[in-house]
Every structure is written in structure tokens, then in C-alpha cells.
Design a protein around this motif. Structure first.
Motif, PDB file in Angstrom:
ATOM      1  N   MET B   1       0.829  -1.205   0.000  1.00 38.40           N
ATOM      2  CA  MET B   1       0.000   0.000   0.000  1.00 38.40           C
ATOM      3  C   MET B   1       0.869   1.263   0.000  1.00 38.40           C
ATOM      4  N   GLU B   2       1.929   1.179   0.813  1.00 39.40           N
ATOM      5  CA  GLU B   2       2.801   2.343   0.871  1.00 39.40           C
ATOM      6  C   GLU B   2       3.494   2.582  -0.472  1.00 39.40           C
ATOM      7  N   GLN B   3       3.943   1.479  -1.048  1.00 35.58           N
ATOM      8  CA  GLN B   3       4.625   1.593  -2.343  1.00 35.58           C
ATOM      9  C   GLN B   3       3.697   2.163  -3.400  1.00 35.58           C
ATOM     10  N   GLN B   4       2.447   1.670  -3.333  1.00 37.94           N
ATOM     11  CA  GLN B   4       1.433   2.131  -4.268  1.00 37.94           C
ATOM     12  C   GLN B   4       1.239   3.640  -4.125  1.00 37.94           C
ATOM     13  N   PHE B   5       1.139   4.067  -2.867  1.00 42.99           N
ATOM     14  CA  PHE B   5       0.932   5.488  -2.609  1.00 42.99           C
ATOM     15  C   PHE B   5       2.097   6.311  -3.151  1.00 42.99           C
ATOM     16  N   VAL B   6       3.304   5.849  -2.830  1.00 40.57           N
ATOM     17  CA  VAL B   6       4.471   6.630  -3.244  1.00 40.57           C
ATOM     18  C   VAL B   6       4.551   6.738  -4.759  1.00 40.57           C
ATOM     19  N   SER B   7       4.243   5.636  -5.454  1.00 45.69           N
ATOM     20  CA  SER B   7       4.367   5.739  -6.911  1.00 45.69           C
ATOM     21  C   SER B   7       3.225   6.569  -7.509  1.00 45.69           C
ATOM     22  N   LEU B   8       2.024   6.464  -6.905  1.00 42.19           N
ATOM     23  CA  LEU B   8       0.915   7.324  -7.373  1.00 42.19           C
ATOM     24  C   LEU B   8       1.260   8.794  -7.178  1.00 42.19           C
ATOM     25  N   LEU B   9       1.831   9.066  -6.017  1.00 45.72           N
ATOM     26  CA  LEU B   9       2.166  10.450  -5.715  1.00 45.72           C
ATOM     27  C   LEU B   9       3.235  10.969  -6.666  1.00 45.72           C
ATOM     28  N   LYS B  10       4.189  10.098  -6.952  1.00 43.30           N
ATOM     29  CA  LYS B  10       5.271  10.513  -7.844  1.00 43.30           C
ATOM     30  C   LYS B  10       4.706  10.843  -9.235  1.00 43.30           C
ATOM     31  N   GLU B  11       3.786  10.000  -9.680  1.00 39.10           N
ATOM     32  CA  GLU B  11       3.171  10.253 -10.991  1.00 39.10           C
ATOM     33  C   GLU B  11       2.380  11.555 -11.013  1.00 39.10           C
ATOM     34  N   ASN B  12       1.726  11.833  -9.873  1.00 36.45           N
ATOM     35  CA  ASN B  12       0.827  12.990  -9.841  1.00 36.45           C
ATOM     36  C   ASN B  12       1.446  14.212  -9.170  1.00 36.45           C
ATOM     37  N   GLN B  13       2.761  14.223  -9.030  1.00 37.93           N
ATOM     38  CA  GLN B  13       3.355  15.285  -8.230  1.00 37.93           C
ATOM     39  C   GLN B  13       3.206  16.670  -8.842  1.00 37.93           C
ATOM     40  N   ASN B  14       3.017  16.732 -10.163  1.00 36.85           N
ATOM     41  CA  ASN B  14       2.871  18.039 -10.787  1.00 36.85           C
ATOM     42  C   ASN B  14       1.694  18.818 -10.222  1.00 36.85           C
ATOM     43  N   LEU B  15       0.664  18.060  -9.909  1.00 34.93           N
ATOM     44  CA  LEU B  15      -0.537  18.669  -9.338  1.00 34.93           C
ATOM     45  C   LEU B  15      -0.219  19.380  -8.020  1.00 34.93           C
ATOM     46  N   ILE B  16       0.589  18.719  -7.193  1.00 36.72           N
ATOM     47  CA  ILE B  16       0.962  19.330  -5.914  1.00 36.72           C
ATOM     48  C   ILE B  16       1.870  20.533  -6.147  1.00 36.72           C
ATOM     49  N   HIS B  17       2.811  20.340  -7.074  1.00 32.83           N
ATOM     50  CA  HIS B  17       3.718  21.452  -7.386  1.00 32.83           C
ATOM     51  C   HIS B  17       2.933  22.692  -7.799  1.00 32.83           C
ATOM     52  N   LYS B  18       1.886  22.446  -8.572  1.00 33.94           N
ATOM     53  CA  LYS B  18       1.121  23.584  -9.073  1.00 33.94           C
ATOM     54  C   LYS B  18       0.360  24.276  -7.949  1.00 33.94           C
ATOM     55  N   VAL B  19      -0.168  23.482  -7.016  1.00 27.01           N
ATOM     56  CA  VAL B  19      -0.832  24.099  -5.864  1.00 27.01           C
ATOM     57  C   VAL B  19       0.171  24.943  -5.084  1.00 27.01           C
ATOM     58  N   CYS B  20       1.358  24.367  -4.876  1.00 23.85           N
ATOM     59  CA  CYS B  20       2.403  25.096  -4.148  1.00 23.85           C
ATOM     60  C   CYS B  20       2.769  26.390  -4.864  1.00 23.85           C
ATOM     61  N   ARG B  21       2.806  26.298  -6.167  1.00 21.25           N
ATOM     62  CA  ARG B  21       3.206  27.458  -6.949  1.00 21.25           C
ATOM     63  C   ARG B  21       2.236  28.610  -6.748  1.00 21.25           C
ATOM     64  N   LEU B  22       0.962  28.251  -6.599  1.00 15.45           N
ATOM     65  CA  LEU B  22      -0.053  29.286  -6.450  1.00 15.45           C
ATOM     66  C   LEU B  22      -0.075  29.849  -5.030  1.00 15.45           C
ATOM     67  N   TYR B  23       0.262  29.006  -4.058  1.00 14.84           N
ATOM     68  CA  TYR B  23       0.097  29.429  -2.668  1.00 14.84           C
ATOM     69  C   TYR B  23       1.390  29.910  -2.005  1.00 14.84           C
ATOM     70  N   THR B  24       2.497  29.672  -2.649  1.00 14.19           N
ATOM     71  CA  THR B  24       3.742  30.101  -2.012  1.00 14.19           C
ATOM     72  C   THR B  24       4.558  30.957  -2.977  1.00 14.19           C
ATOM     73  N   CYS B  25       5.553  31.591  -2.390  1.00 15.81           N
ATOM     74  CA  CYS B  25       6.325  32.540  -3.176  1.00 15.81           C
ATOM     75  C   CYS B  25       7.766  32.092  -3.383  1.00 15.81           C
ATOM     76  N   THR B  26       8.335  31.468  -2.359  1.00 21.05           N
ATOM     77  CA  THR B  26       9.749  31.152  -2.449  1.00 21.05           C
ATOM     78  C   THR B  26       9.940  29.640  -2.577  1.00 21.05           C
ATOM     79  N   GLU B  27      11.155  29.259  -2.922  1.00 17.82           N
ATOM     80  CA  GLU B  27      11.440  27.841  -3.097  1.00 17.82           C
ATOM     81  C   GLU B  27      11.278  27.073  -1.777  1.00 17.82           C
ATOM     82  N   ASP B  28      11.686  27.722  -0.685  1.00 20.52           N
ATOM     83  CA  ASP B  28      11.590  27.064   0.624  1.00 20.52           C
ATOM     84  C   ASP B  28      10.150  26.799   1.035  1.00 20.52           C
ATOM     85  N   THR B  29       9.313  27.824   0.907  1.00 18.37           N
ATOM     86  CA  THR B  29       7.913  27.618   1.300  1.00 18.37           C
ATOM     87  C   THR B  29       7.233  26.639   0.348  1.00 18.37           C
TER      88      THR B  29
END
Lengths: 205, 160
Positions: B1-29
Motif C-alpha cells: 500500500m505504501e509503495q502504491q501510494f508513493v508511486s501514485l504520488l510521484k506520478e501525480n506530483q505536478n498537481l501538488i507542485h502547481k498548488v504550491c506554486r499558487l500558494y507560495t512565493c519562495t522555493e523554501d515555502t
């Protein structure tokens, strides 16, 4: 709104510009909480070692001098205890190192259980050592007190002494126990919460 | 289950990156929020039964994290700090006018509040109002009304 449409077009083209996060990084992200608790256990144990022994150094008054003169072997025993405590600190360090690199929740559960076990042994060890020194301290203290009050009767009945020492232990042990429960109990509780969560996830697997 | 989650997340990480891009300003945040969203997704994963697509579910959790959890921890970006934000636009060739417009738009969007950002995010992701409403837990009509208000607000920011 044409600006928004332009933005939408651009938004969809920026997909590939993010720094890719690797699977390993994801693993360490979801395990970060446990590793930070274990890190704190390590830090707290070091602080405790330094502070308690620091206090001991400043408190080397007449009583402790007399105490070590009376029981020279205890001095050696104390040094051995230092080594043992340092050994525990090393174990905490190793736990921390191993928990920072685990790559599955099953191994993380093992690491958490292991940490809990070591902390509990550490607490029991400290209670044992505290009681051990406490017994000698109590015997010395009571002998001094009795002989002051009753100069004729320098020798105390063994039964009286045994009861006195037992009563002092009944006071010392809970104090030590409460101290460690306060210091480590909170950290262990956080770790246990994590453990329960992990177990749930693994059960549904 | 954990492996499944990690690989799903890796595939879909762009979605998270995009949320971060909208809500944060710097690389650290950006990294902080990414990690927080990952943790929240992992915690909620046992409840994810695969009825919805992983990405649809992840949108919801990610936006919720950005809106609620993250706000508690991180001070909201002050208006003056927008100047420091690094906005990157795609490497497409734009004419200077368009490029300027894009920069202004990115800046304007960062000035919206957290809920408004969530709506804009879904809009930019080309979701229809049904999906926007479902993800954000509001009615479709409400989503439309809100989106129109946001457009008005953006216009005002662009042409004060």
C-alpha cells in the motif's frame, strides 16, 4: 477575460518546469514526524546527561565527599554508570540514524517499537541506579541522624534501618519515575500516535 | 500500500507542485507546503477507496491543506512581499505585451485570498464547474458566482 485565458494557456505549459521529487524523498517526507520524535529523544537524553552531571559537579559538597570516602567502590560504580548512560545515548543515536533512512512503514514500525523498548529500559535502569545510590545515601543519612539524637545508641536496630530505607525508597522511586515519565513520556506518546496510524495503514494493506 | 501510494504520488506530483506554486512565493515555502500536502495525503490515504480518480482526490486534499492547515503555520504573504515572488512563465515565445500581461496576472492571482486561489487553480487546470464544485465542496451555482466575482476582482487589480 482574455488575460485569464492567456494565463490558462501558459499555466498548462509550465508543467515540466518543476523539480521532480523522487520516490525516496516522498518516503522520507511521510516518515519525517517519527524521525523528528526520535531525534528529540536523542537530544533530550544528551541534555539530561549533561545537566544532571553538571549539577553533580557543582554539588560536590562535604556530604558527597564524605559519601565517596565512605564508599569508594561506589565511585567506580558511578563511572561505570556514566559509560552505560553514554551507551544508551549511542543507542538513541543509532535509532535516529536508522529511522531517518527507513523506506517502508513496516520497518518504521519496527524502529519505533525498538526505540520505545530502549527508552523503557533506560528509564528502568535509571530507577534502579537511583534506588541503589538512594539506599546507601539513606543508610548514611539515618546513621548520622540517629547518632546525633541518641549519642549512646550508635548502633541502630537492623529492622528500624530496613524500614527507614524502605520508606525513603518509596519516596525516591516515584520521584525518579515521574521525572522520566514527564521528560520522555510526552515524546513516547507522540511516537505511539504515529505508530497507531502506521499500524492502521498496514492493516488495511 | 505504501509503495502504491508513493508511486501514485510521484506520478501525480505536478498537481501538488502547481498548488504550491499558487500558494507560495519562495522555493523554501514551496518545499514546505509540498511536504505538508504529502503528509496529509498519506494520512488520508486509507480513506481513499479509489472511487474517484487519485488526482481528483488529491486536488481536494492538496487544496484543503493549502487553505486550512498551511495557513495556521505560515504567516500569510504580505502585499509588499509580492514583489519578491519569483514568477516564472513558460518558455514560450510571447510578444512583449503578452509577456507583461502574464506577469501582471501571476502577480494579481497571488493577491487573491486562499479560497479564491483554489477556484482559480481549478479554472486554470481546465476543470468544469461540476468538478470545481465537487472538489471544493460548494454548489455549482456558487462556484460560478464566485468565479465571476474573482474575474471582477482580477480586472480591478489589473486596472486600478
Amino acid at each position: 477575460m482574455k488575460e485569464l485565458d492567456l494565463l490558462k494557456k501558459d499555466w498548462q505549459k509550465t508543467q515540466s518546469q518543476f523539480k521532480e521529487v523522487s520516490e525516496n524523498e516522498i518516503y522520507s517526507m511521510i516518515h519525517k514526524k517519527s524521525s523528528s520524535v526520535v531525534k528529540w529523544i536523542l537530544i533530550v537524553s544528551i541534555i539530561e546527561f549533561v545537566v544532571l552531571n553538571g549539577i553533580g559537579l557543582f554539588l560536590s559538597d562535604d556530604f558527597t565527599k564524605k559519601f565517596t570516602e565512605l564508599h569508594p567502590y561506589l565511585n567506580i560504580f558511578e563511572k561505570v554508570n556514566y559509560l552505560i548512560v553514554l551507551g544508551f545515548i549511542y543507542l538513541f543515536y543509532r535509532n535516529y540514524k536508522s529511522i531517518s533512512v527507513v523506506d517502508s512503514s513496516k520497518r518504521l514500525i519496527e524502529a519505533i517499537l525498538n526505540t520505545r523498548k530502549i527508552v523503557n529500559i533506560y528509564i528502568i535502569w535509571n530507577i534502579a541506579i537511583g534506588s541503589f545510590f538512594g539506599v546507601f545515601g539513606a543508610i548514611d543519612g539515618f546513621t548520622a541522624a540517629y547518632s546525633k539524637n541518641n549519642s549512646l545508641k550508635a548502633h541502630i536496630e537492623p529492622v528500624t534501618m530496613a524500614i527507614s530505607v524502605a520508606v525513603s525508597l518509596l519516596i525516591i522511586i516515584p520521584i525518579i519515575w515521574v521525572f522520566y515519565k514527564l521528560v520522555y513520556g510526552w515524546l513516547l506518546r507522540n511516537l505511539s500516535k504515529n505508530y497507531e496510524e502506521l499500524k492502521k495503514i498496514n492493516l488495511e494493506n | 500500500m505504501e509503495q502504491q501510494f508513493v508511486s501514485l504520488l510521484k506520478e501525480n506530483q505536478n498537481l501538488i507542485h502547481k498548488v504550491c506554486r499558487l500558494y507560495t512565493c519562495t522555493e523554501d515555502t514551496h518545499k514546505d507546503l509540498f511536504q505538508e500536502i504529502t503528509i496529509q495525503l498519506w494520512k488520508a490515504y486509507p480513506k481513499f477507496r479509489g472511487e474517484a480518480k487519485f488526482s481528483t482526490w488529491a486536488y481536494r486534499v492538496a487544496l484543503n491543506t493549502a487553505i486550512t492547515l498551511y495557513r495556521k503555520d505560515v504567516k500569510q504573504v504580505k502585499t509588499t512581499e509580492y514583489e519578491k515572488c519569483s514568477f516564472f512563465i513558460s518558455q514560450e515565445e510571447y510578444n512583449p505585451e503578452e509577456e507583461e500581461q502574464l506577469k501582471l496576472m501571476y502577480k494579481a492571482i497571488h493577491q487573491l485570498n486562499d479560497i479564491e486561489k483554489a477556484l482559480v487553480f481549478m479554472y486554470l487546470e481546465d476543470k468544469d464547474y461540476t468538478e470545481i464544485a465537487e472538489t471544493l465542496g460548494i454548489s455549482e451555482v456558487n462556484a460560478r458566482v464566485k468565479m465571476n466575482r474573482i474575474k471582477g476582482k482580477l480586472k480591478k487589480i489589473l486596472n486600478p
